[in-house]
Every structure is written in structure tokens, then in C-alpha cells.
Design a protein around this motif. Sequence first.
Motif, PDB file in Angstrom:
ATOM      1  N   MET A   1       0.850  -1.177   0.000  1.00  0.00           N
ATOM      2  CA  MET A   1       0.000   0.000   0.000  1.00  0.00           C
ATOM      3  C   MET A   1       0.897   1.243   0.000  1.00  0.00           C
ATOM      4  O   MET A   1       1.909   1.280   0.682  1.00  0.00           O
ATOM      5  CB  MET A   1      -0.902  -0.036   1.223  1.00  0.00           C
ATOM      6  N   THR A   2       0.465   2.258  -0.733  1.00  0.00           N
ATOM      7  CA  THR A   2       1.268   3.470  -0.856  1.00  0.00           C
ATOM      8  C   THR A   2       0.582   4.668  -0.205  1.00  0.00           C
ATOM      9  O   THR A   2      -0.641   4.673  -0.008  1.00  0.00           O
ATOM     10  CB  THR A   2       1.521   3.809  -2.335  1.00  0.00           C
ATOM     11  N   ALA A   3       1.379   5.685   0.070  1.00  0.00           N
ATOM     12  CA  ALA A   3       0.864   6.916   0.666  1.00  0.00           C
ATOM     13  C   ALA A   3      -0.178   7.564  -0.231  1.00  0.00           C
ATOM     14  O   ALA A   3      -1.209   8.058   0.238  1.00  0.00           O
ATOM     15  CB  ALA A   3       2.011   7.877   0.943  1.00  0.00           C
ATOM     16  N   GLY A   4       0.069   7.547  -1.524  1.00  0.00           N
ATOM     17  CA  GLY A   4      -0.860   8.156  -2.464  1.00  0.00           C
ATOM     18  C   GLY A   4      -2.211   7.479  -2.513  1.00  0.00           C
ATOM     19  O   GLY A   4      -3.213   8.104  -2.840  1.00  0.00           O
ATOM     20  N   ARG A   5      -2.240   6.218  -2.165  1.00  0.00           N
ATOM     21  CA  ARG A   5      -3.482   5.465  -2.225  1.00  0.00           C
ATOM     22  C   ARG A   5      -4.418   5.781  -1.057  1.00  0.00           C
ATOM     23  O   ARG A   5      -5.647   5.739  -1.220  1.00  0.00           O
ATOM     24  CB  ARG A   5      -3.175   3.976  -2.244  1.00  0.00           C
ATOM     25  N   ILE A   6      -3.866   6.104   0.103  1.00  0.00           N
ATOM     26  CA  ILE A   6      -4.744   6.329   1.261  1.00  0.00           C
ATOM     27  C   ILE A   6      -4.748   7.769   1.765  1.00  0.00           C
ATOM     28  O   ILE A   6      -5.497   8.082   2.687  1.00  0.00           O
ATOM     29  CB  ILE A   6      -4.407   5.378   2.430  1.00  0.00           C
ATOM     30  N   CYS A   7      -3.951   8.636   1.175  1.00  0.00           N
ATOM     31  CA  CYS A   7      -3.896  10.021   1.677  1.00  0.00           C
ATOM     32  C   CYS A   7      -5.189  10.768   1.384  1.00  0.00           C
ATOM     33  O   CYS A   7      -5.971  10.384   0.524  1.00  0.00           O
ATOM     34  CB  CYS A   7      -2.707  10.765   1.082  1.00  0.00           C
ATOM     35  N   THR A   8      -5.399  11.839   2.109  1.00  0.00           N
ATOM     36  CA  THR A   8      -6.528  12.729   1.890  1.00  0.00           C
ATOM     37  C   THR A   8      -6.158  13.676   0.756  1.00  0.00           C
ATOM     38  O   THR A   8      -5.132  14.361   0.829  1.00  0.00           O
ATOM     39  CB  THR A   8      -6.836  13.532   3.171  1.00  0.00           C
ATOM     40  N   ARG A   9      -6.967  13.706  -0.280  1.00  0.00           N
ATOM     41  CA  ARG A   9      -6.660  14.517  -1.464  1.00  0.00           C
ATOM     42  C   ARG A   9      -7.194  15.947  -1.361  1.00  0.00           C
ATOM     43  O   ARG A   9      -6.657  16.839  -1.986  1.00  0.00           O
ATOM     44  CB  ARG A   9      -7.224  13.859  -2.722  1.00  0.00           C
ATOM     45  N   GLU A  10      -8.239  16.134  -0.598  1.00  0.00           N
ATOM     46  CA  GLU A  10      -8.781  17.484  -0.422  1.00  0.00           C
ATOM     47  C   GLU A  10      -8.061  18.129   0.752  1.00  0.00           C
ATOM     48  O   GLU A  10      -8.253  17.743   1.892  1.00  0.00           O
ATOM     49  CB  GLU A  10     -10.281  17.428  -0.168  1.00  0.00           C
ATOM     50  N   VAL A  11      -7.215  19.105   0.438  1.00  0.00           N
ATOM     51  CA  VAL A  11      -6.353  19.711   1.444  1.00  0.00           C
ATOM     52  C   VAL A  11      -6.701  21.187   1.582  1.00  0.00           C
ATOM     53  O   VAL A  11      -6.838  21.895   0.583  1.00  0.00           O
ATOM     54  CB  VAL A  11      -4.866  19.547   1.044  1.00  0.00           C
ATOM     55  N   ASP A  12      -6.840  21.632   2.810  1.00  0.00           N
ATOM     56  CA  ASP A  12      -7.106  23.043   3.077  1.00  0.00           C
ATOM     57  C   ASP A  12      -5.791  23.797   3.146  1.00  0.00           C
ATOM     58  O   ASP A  12      -4.827  23.331   3.766  1.00  0.00           O
ATOM     59  CB  ASP A  12      -7.892  23.192   4.382  1.00  0.00           C
ATOM     60  N   LEU A  13      -5.767  24.978   2.520  1.00  0.00           N
ATOM     61  CA  LEU A  13      -4.536  25.752   2.371  1.00  0.00           C
ATOM     62  C   LEU A  13      -4.622  27.095   3.075  1.00  0.00           C
ATOM     63  O   LEU A  13      -5.700  27.598   3.367  1.00  0.00           O
ATOM     64  CB  LEU A  13      -4.253  26.004   0.883  1.00  0.00           C
TER      65      LEU A  13
ATOM     66  N   LEU B   1       2.038  14.172   7.117  1.00  0.00           N
ATOM     67  CA  LEU B   1       3.071  14.432   6.119  1.00  0.00           C
ATOM     68  C   LEU B   1       2.407  14.820   4.807  1.00  0.00           C
ATOM     69  O   LEU B   1       1.436  14.184   4.394  1.00  0.00           O
ATOM     70  CB  LEU B   1       3.930  13.185   5.862  1.00  0.00           C
ATOM     71  N   PRO B   2       2.942  15.835   4.143  1.00  0.00           N
ATOM     72  CA  PRO B   2       2.417  16.132   2.812  1.00  0.00           C
ATOM     73  C   PRO B   2       2.826  15.022   1.845  1.00  0.00           C
ATOM     74  O   PRO B   2       3.902  14.446   1.969  1.00  0.00           O
ATOM     75  CB  PRO B   2       3.085  17.454   2.450  1.00  0.00           C
ATOM     76  N   VAL B   3       1.948  14.723   0.930  1.00  0.00           N
ATOM     77  CA  VAL B   3       2.223  13.756  -0.123  1.00  0.00           C
ATOM     78  C   VAL B   3       2.365  14.551  -1.416  1.00  0.00           C
ATOM     79  O   VAL B   3       1.504  15.373  -1.742  1.00  0.00           O
ATOM     80  CB  VAL B   3       1.081  12.720  -0.247  1.00  0.00           C
TER      81      VAL B   3
ATOM     82  N   LEU C   1      -1.011  12.769   4.223  1.00  0.00           N
ATOM     83  CA  LEU C   1      -1.115  11.480   4.885  1.00  0.00           C
ATOM     84  C   LEU C   1      -1.065  11.727   6.379  1.00  0.00           C
ATOM     85  O   LEU C   1      -0.141  12.380   6.872  1.00  0.00           O
ATOM     86  CB  LEU C   1       0.036  10.564   4.465  1.00  0.00           C
ATOM     87  N   THR C   2      -2.055  11.218   7.089  1.00  0.00           N
ATOM     88  CA  THR C   2      -2.101  11.420   8.536  1.00  0.00           C
ATOM     89  C   THR C   2      -1.943  10.091   9.259  1.00  0.00           C
ATOM     90  O   THR C   2      -2.193   9.025   8.690  1.00  0.00           O
ATOM     91  CB  THR C   2      -3.431  12.061   8.972  1.00  0.00           C
ATOM     92  N   LEU C   3      -1.532  10.191  10.484  1.00  0.00           N
ATOM     93  CA  LEU C   3      -1.448   9.004  11.322  1.00  0.00           C
ATOM     94  C   LEU C   3      -2.824   8.345  11.427  1.00  0.00           C
ATOM     95  O   LEU C   3      -2.937   7.125  11.423  1.00  0.00           O
ATOM     96  CB  LEU C   3      -0.914   9.384  12.702  1.00  0.00           C
ATOM     97  N   ASP C   4      -3.866   9.149  11.448  1.00  0.00           N
ATOM     98  CA  ASP C   4      -5.228   8.608  11.484  1.00  0.00           C
ATOM     99  C   ASP C   4      -5.526   7.777  10.235  1.00  0.00           C
ATOM    100  O   ASP C   4      -6.191   6.745  10.321  1.00  0.00           O
ATOM    101  CB  ASP C   4      -6.263   9.725  11.617  1.00  0.00           C
TER     102      ASP C   4
END
Length: 145
Positions: free
Chosen positions: A1-13, A101-103, A114-117
Motif C-alpha cells: 500500500m502506498t501513501a498516495g493510495r490512502i492520503c486525503t486529497r482534499e487539502v485546506d490551504l 506528512l504532505p504527499v 497522509l495522517t497518522l489517522d
Amino acid sequence: MTAGRICTREVDLVDENESVQVAAERMNSRNVGTLIVLDEESHPIGMITDRDLALRVVGKGRDAIETTVESVMTRFPFNVNEETSIEDALTKMRSGGFRRLPVVDQDGKLAGVLTLDDILELLCEEFTEIGKIIRKESPTSLAQL
């Protein structure tokens, strides 16, 4: 499994030149605890969290309107790319004491966070599936067949 597969894509800036008051209002209105700071080319350069606001602004008696995001944000010593394994991302998190961590994509531009959660949720799902297999293959289950 990769970071890109489970990371949150909608990011607040947030922009590094905005006040922490604006950052706090954005966190509140979007119901998030983290905002990412990007440079002009969409590369992540930092983040500010609700904890940063509490400790580095309120805890130090700083003026939220006069204090900029840049002055209290956490700069990114690490990020991971979309193809980074979850194990490697977790190692980076542990070594740096990070919960997020930012992906980045292949060009180093922000792709998600990517969050620990996220990782814990994945592990819970995996352990649940393993539990189902163990129950199915247990002596009691096999004896009932």
C-alpha cells in the motif's frame, strides 16, 4: 500500500503571509485542525495546526491579527511521494515526531496529506479482515462444518 493510495486529497490551504486569525477562522469554518502552506509552484513548504495556534500564538500572548502564519508554521523537513510505502511513511513520521506528512507528486507538487489517522484506519481495516479469517479457520468454526 502506498501513501498516495490512502492520503486525503482534499487539502485546506493558507498563505504564509496571512494572519493566524485568518488561519484560525479558516480552520473553524472548514472544521479542520491543519492548513498547508504552498510556495508559488504548489510545493508544500509548511503547515500550521490548531496546536501551533494554541502554543505559539495564544500561549505566548501574541496578537493573532499581527502574527503571520509564516512566523509560527512548522516548516516541512520531510514529505513523501505518492509511491512511498506506508511503512516508509510511518518511519518518517516516527523519526520526526510528525502526525501528518504532505504527499507530493513526481514534480514535488502537493497531492494530498497522509495522517497518522489514515494509517491507523487502514490498519484497523486490515486487522478486522485478519480477524474474520482467523474466526473462519478456528477449530470451533471448522468443527461446525
